[in-house]
Design a protein around this motif. Sequence first.
Motif, PDB file in Angstrom:
ATOM      1  N   GLY A 139       0.804  -1.209   0.000  1.00  0.00           N
ATOM      2  CA  GLY A 139       0.000   0.000   0.000  1.00  0.00           C
ATOM      3  C   GLY A 139       0.843   1.267   0.000  1.00  0.00           C
ATOM      4  N   THR A 140       0.468   2.219   0.839  1.00  0.00           N
ATOM      5  CA  THR A 140       1.154   3.520   0.876  1.00  0.00           C
ATOM      6  C   THR A 140       2.366   3.535   1.800  1.00  0.00           C
ATOM      7  OG1 THR A 140      -0.324   4.289   2.638  1.00  0.00           O
ATOM      8  CG2 THR A 140      -1.002   4.733   0.358  1.00  0.00           C
ATOM      9  N   ARG A 141       2.594   2.444   2.512  1.00  0.00           N
ATOM     10  CA  ARG A 141       3.744   2.395   3.413  1.00  0.00           C
ATOM     11  C   ARG A 141       5.047   2.305   2.622  1.00  0.00           C
ATOM     12  NH1 ARG A 141       1.568  -2.368   7.291  1.00  0.00           N
ATOM     13  NH2 ARG A 141       0.735  -3.012   5.265  1.00  0.00           N
ATOM     14  N   SER A 142       6.092   2.926   3.132  1.00  0.00           N
ATOM     15  CA  SER A 142       7.402   2.798   2.505  1.00  0.00           C
ATOM     16  C   SER A 142       7.935   1.390   2.750  1.00  0.00           C
ATOM     17  CB  SER A 142       8.368   3.825   3.097  1.00  0.00           C
ATOM     18  OG  SER A 142       8.704   3.464   4.432  1.00  0.00           O
ATOM     19  N   PRO A 143       8.928   0.952   1.960  1.00  0.00           N
ATOM     20  CA  PRO A 143       9.517  -0.366   2.221  1.00  0.00           C
ATOM     21  C   PRO A 143      10.026  -0.503   3.660  1.00  0.00           C
ATOM     22  CG  PRO A 143      10.196   0.397   0.070  1.00  0.00           C
ATOM     23  CD  PRO A 143       9.464   1.540   0.714  1.00  0.00           C
ATOM     24  N   GLY A 144      10.620   0.574   4.192  1.00  0.00           N
ATOM     25  CA  GLY A 144      11.107   0.524   5.568  1.00  0.00           C
ATOM     26  C   GLY A 144       9.977   0.385   6.564  1.00  0.00           C
TER      27      GLY A 144
ATOM     28  N   ALA B  80       8.708  -3.117   6.382  1.00  0.00           N
ATOM     29  CA  ALA B  80       9.640  -4.045   7.035  1.00  0.00           C
ATOM     30  C   ALA B  80       9.455  -4.014   8.544  1.00  0.00           C
ATOM     31  CB  ALA B  80      11.080  -3.681   6.668  1.00  0.00           C
ATOM     32  N   THR B  81       9.219  -2.831   9.100  1.00  0.00           N
ATOM     33  CA  THR B  81       8.946  -2.715  10.538  1.00  0.00           C
ATOM     34  C   THR B  81       7.695  -3.493  10.907  1.00  0.00           C
ATOM     35  OG1 THR B  81      10.009  -0.545  10.640  1.00  0.00           O
ATOM     36  CG2 THR B  81       8.468  -1.092  12.411  1.00  0.00           C
ATOM     37  N   ALA B  82       6.654  -3.394  10.064  1.00  0.00           N
ATOM     38  CA  ALA B  82       5.418  -4.140  10.319  1.00  0.00           C
ATOM     39  C   ALA B  82       5.658  -5.641  10.260  1.00  0.00           C
ATOM     40  CB  ALA B  82       4.351  -3.736   9.294  1.00  0.00           C
ATOM     41  N   VAL B  83       6.538  -6.072   9.366  1.00  0.00           N
ATOM     42  CA  VAL B  83       6.860  -7.505   9.268  1.00  0.00           C
ATOM     43  C   VAL B  83       7.555  -7.977  10.539  1.00  0.00           C
ATOM     44  CG1 VAL B  83       8.256  -9.212   8.040  1.00  0.00           C
ATOM     45  CG2 VAL B  83       6.959  -7.507   6.749  1.00  0.00           C
ATOM     46  N   ARG B  84       8.526  -7.198  11.023  1.00  0.00           N
ATOM     47  CA  ARG B  84       9.231  -7.601  12.244  1.00  0.00           C
ATOM     48  C   ARG B  84       8.284  -7.611  13.443  1.00  0.00           C
ATOM     49  NH1 ARG B  84      13.002  -3.822  10.231  1.00  0.00           N
ATOM     50  NH2 ARG B  84      12.634  -2.409  11.995  1.00  0.00           N
ATOM     51  N   ARG B  85       7.365  -6.645  13.467  1.00  0.00           N
ATOM     52  CA  ARG B  85       6.391  -6.607  14.562  1.00  0.00           C
ATOM     53  C   ARG B  85       5.478  -7.834  14.512  1.00  0.00           C
ATOM     54  NH1 ARG B  85       3.858  -2.275  13.191  1.00  0.00           N
ATOM     55  NH2 ARG B  85       5.401  -0.900  14.166  1.00  0.00           N
ATOM     56  N   ALA B  86       5.033  -8.208  13.331  1.00  0.00           N
ATOM     57  CA  ALA B  86       4.182  -9.392  13.186  1.00  0.00           C
ATOM     58  C   ALA B  86       4.939 -10.654  13.580  1.00  0.00           C
ATOM     59  CB  ALA B  86       3.680  -9.498  11.741  1.00  0.00           C
ATOM     60  N   ALA B  87       6.231 -10.689  13.280  1.00  0.00           N
ATOM     61  CA  ALA B  87       7.041 -11.852  13.654  1.00  0.00           C
ATOM     62  C   ALA B  87       7.071 -12.015  15.164  1.00  0.00           C
ATOM     63  CB  ALA B  87       8.454 -11.709  13.097  1.00  0.00           C
ATOM     64  N   ARG B  88       7.268 -10.912  15.872  1.00  0.00           N
ATOM     65  CA  ARG B  88       7.310 -10.989  17.332  1.00  0.00           C
ATOM     66  C   ARG B  88       5.968 -11.452  17.904  1.00  0.00           C
ATOM     67  NH1 ARG B  88      10.862  -6.558  16.533  1.00  0.00           N
ATOM     68  NH2 ARG B  88       9.153  -5.055  16.497  1.00  0.00           N
TER      69      ARG B  88
ATOM     70  N   ASP C  19      14.295  -5.931   6.403  1.00  0.00           N
ATOM     71  CA  ASP C  19      14.579  -4.510   6.227  1.00  0.00           C
ATOM     72  C   ASP C  19      14.034  -4.065   4.877  1.00  0.00           C
ATOM     73  OD1 ASP C  19      16.353  -5.618   4.422  1.00  0.00           O
ATOM     74  OD2 ASP C  19      18.153  -5.087   5.540  1.00  0.00           O
ATOM     75  N   ALA C  20      14.221  -2.792   4.556  1.00  0.00           N
ATOM     76  CA  ALA C  20      13.670  -2.253   3.317  1.00  0.00           C
ATOM     77  C   ALA C  20      14.252  -2.957   2.094  1.00  0.00           C
ATOM     78  CB  ALA C  20      13.946  -0.753   3.244  1.00  0.00           C
ATOM     79  N   ARG C  21      15.524  -3.359   2.184  1.00  0.00           N
ATOM     80  CA  ARG C  21      16.150  -4.034   1.043  1.00  0.00           C
ATOM     81  C   ARG C  21      15.504  -5.388   0.782  1.00  0.00           C
ATOM     82  NH1 ARG C  21      21.035  -6.818   0.330  1.00  0.00           N
ATOM     83  NH2 ARG C  21      21.504  -6.633   2.542  1.00  0.00           N
ATOM     84  N   TYR C  22      15.140  -6.099   1.850  1.00  0.00           N
ATOM     85  CA  TYR C  22      14.485  -7.392   1.659  1.00  0.00           C
ATOM     86  C   TYR C  22      13.128  -7.199   0.972  1.00  0.00           C
ATOM     87  CZ  TYR C  22      12.314 -11.886   2.655  1.00  0.00           C
ATOM     88  OH  TYR C  22      11.679 -13.098   2.518  1.00  0.00           O
ATOM     89  N   ILE C  23      12.362  -6.194   1.421  1.00  0.00           N
ATOM     90  CA  ILE C  23      11.064  -5.934   0.804  1.00  0.00           C
ATOM     91  C   ILE C  23      11.242  -5.593  -0.669  1.00  0.00           C
ATOM     92  CG2 ILE C  23       9.036  -4.432   0.849  1.00  0.00           C
ATOM     93  CD1 ILE C  23       9.239  -6.399   3.200  1.00  0.00           C
ATOM     94  N   GLY C  24      12.273  -4.809  -0.968  1.00  0.00           N
ATOM     95  CA  GLY C  24      12.545  -4.469  -2.363  1.00  0.00           C
ATOM     96  C   GLY C  24      12.854  -5.695  -3.201  1.00  0.00           C
ATOM     97  N   ARG C  25      13.589  -6.638  -2.638  1.00  0.00           N
ATOM     98  CA  ARG C  25      13.923  -7.861  -3.380  1.00  0.00           C
ATOM     99  C   ARG C  25      12.686  -8.709  -3.615  1.00  0.00           C
ATOM    100  NH1 ARG C  25      17.449 -11.100  -0.239  1.00  0.00           N
ATOM    101  NH2 ARG C  25      17.737 -12.351  -2.124  1.00  0.00           N
ATOM    102  N   VAL C  26      11.797  -8.755  -2.628  1.00  0.00           N
ATOM    103  CA  VAL C  26      10.551  -9.501  -2.813  1.00  0.00           C
ATOM    104  C   VAL C  26       9.742  -8.874  -3.945  1.00  0.00           C
ATOM    105  CG1 VAL C  26       8.322 -10.085  -1.786  1.00  0.00           C
ATOM    106  CG2 VAL C  26      10.410 -10.367  -0.449  1.00  0.00           C
ATOM    107  N   GLU C  27       9.581  -7.563  -3.894  1.00  0.00           N
ATOM    108  CA  GLU C  27       8.757  -6.889  -4.892  1.00  0.00           C
ATOM    109  C   GLU C  27       9.376  -6.968  -6.285  1.00  0.00           C
ATOM    110  OE1 GLU C  27       8.006  -2.984  -3.429  1.00  0.00           O
ATOM    111  OE2 GLU C  27       6.777  -3.701  -1.753  1.00  0.00           O
ATOM    112  N   ALA C  28      10.704  -7.020  -6.350  1.00  0.00           N
ATOM    113  CA  ALA C  28      11.371  -7.149  -7.644  1.00  0.00           C
ATOM    114  C   ALA C  28      11.310  -8.564  -8.187  1.00  0.00           C
ATOM    115  CB  ALA C  28      12.831  -6.706  -7.511  1.00  0.00           C
ATOM    116  N   GLY C  29      10.837  -9.515  -7.388  1.00  0.00           N
ATOM    117  CA  GLY C  29      10.749 -10.894  -7.827  1.00  0.00           C
ATOM    118  C   GLY C  29      12.014 -11.687  -7.625  1.00  0.00           C
ATOM    119  N   GLU C  30      13.005 -11.094  -6.958  1.00  0.00           N
ATOM    120  CA  GLU C  30      14.253 -11.825  -6.717  1.00  0.00           C
ATOM    121  C   GLU C  30      14.032 -12.975  -5.745  1.00  0.00           C
ATOM    122  OE1 GLU C  30      17.359  -9.230  -5.499  1.00  0.00           O
ATOM    123  OE2 GLU C  30      16.931  -7.743  -7.043  1.00  0.00           O
TER     124      GLU C  30
END
Length: 469
Positions: free
Chosen positions: A24-29, A32-40, A49-60
């Motif tokens: 949505g409108t959230r930045s990658p960073g 990523a914070t929301a992902v870490r919070r959900a993990a806990r 982190d933001a780089r991981y989200i970018g790799r997911v979205e890029a299809g890497e």
Amino acid sequence: MESSSQGSRARPARPNLVFRKLRGTRSPGEFATAVRRAAREIGEQVSCDARYIGRVEAGEIRCPNYAYERVFLHMFPGRTLTDLGFSPREAVRGRGRPAAPRPRGADGPLPCCLFPPGGGACRTDRDSDTDEESDVLRRAFMTSGSAAVAAASLGLGGDSVPAQRRRVGAGEAEAVEEAVRRIRLLDDRHGADGLYRRAAQPLRAAYALLDSGVATRAATAERLHAGAGELAISVGWLAHDSGRLGDARSHYAEALATARVAGDAALEAHAFCNTSFLARDAGRHREAVRTAQAGQQAARQVGSARLLSLLSLREAGGWAGLGDRAGCERSLARAHDHFARGPAEDDPEWMSFFAEPELEALQAQCWSALGEWARAACHARRAASLQDHRFTRNLALYRAELAADLARAGVPDEAAAAGDQVLALLEDVRSTRVLGMLADTAEVLRPHRAAPGVGGFLERYEATTAQLA
């Protein structure tokens, strides 16, 4: 990598538009914070982190590892991985994949990994994303680790440093970062004793690369310095946890020097944090206080309340070792204040372990050092009850702390029961720290052999340690 229909070239990555829409409108960073919070929330630990989200979205990352899978399905209940835009796991985990192509502009051999499983061909980062939790990978890493292979995977030709300077790109930096992640993952599961010697050679290779290479970009140089420093700390921790305190001190000092050269405040704070912990374990309590305070000065540039919380706990441990209850309580109060501010986007990746169980465990250690065994046992019990059972090494550590505190608090039957739980975990965990704590507990309990459960525990402890000797 996955083969193409002709098997001659890698399939190009397809952007994951579904996942991008979910952000949505959230930045990658922010995401990523929301992902870490959900993990806990589900007791999981991921270093998103933001780089991981970018790799997911890029299809890497065509399919996430199992830890991320559990987190994503928790965040989006009722959906499957394919609903989130990922490929089915069975489509990604194929066999007979060809070697990854060399990136354009790369000079020298491709440094695609630091720990090639089984000593064979290097794996790509995409492979490790799907396989990092598999037992096959664990066994392969534990039985591999030839110094020559590890160095060759960085293109360094064994222990020697290349005579000519070489261009260093993102692939080399990623190789170092992946080595750090893999060490931390295996330490979480199995403890340090079986890992230290295998991890030391990739560290030497990383620093040889740092010394001999010319980074293609300033950002790459920063990543390489940070990665090498974090690798030094990770290897130092393996030495620390396996009782090699002199080696640990050297590795932490190397990381601190790297941080100072690179002007990296986050790495400097991490190095001081571990140095403080080591000083406390070595009985240098004044040094533990000073280095924790120095770490807090560096951490104020990072913007992570959780990092400041952990460093305050390290300082509290030093004050406790000095017998200064007032100093300890002031540091603990500060640690709680920082912790209550919650996680942040700037929390360092390595701090994924620092959640409520660790907060409780470090408080237990403080009260134990001050001789308040019953109070220490309360915190240790809470740490063990909150800890996710998949993180075997920390679970063993917390239960060992609980057993030691209960034994000194005059509750031998409960101490023996907690000690038995630690013994049950030693099949998977190899940690000199845990074994040392269990040995102290057994020594305290020997005069109480007639108490319920104590005699049986001592027999099982002696049989287990004889097998491990």
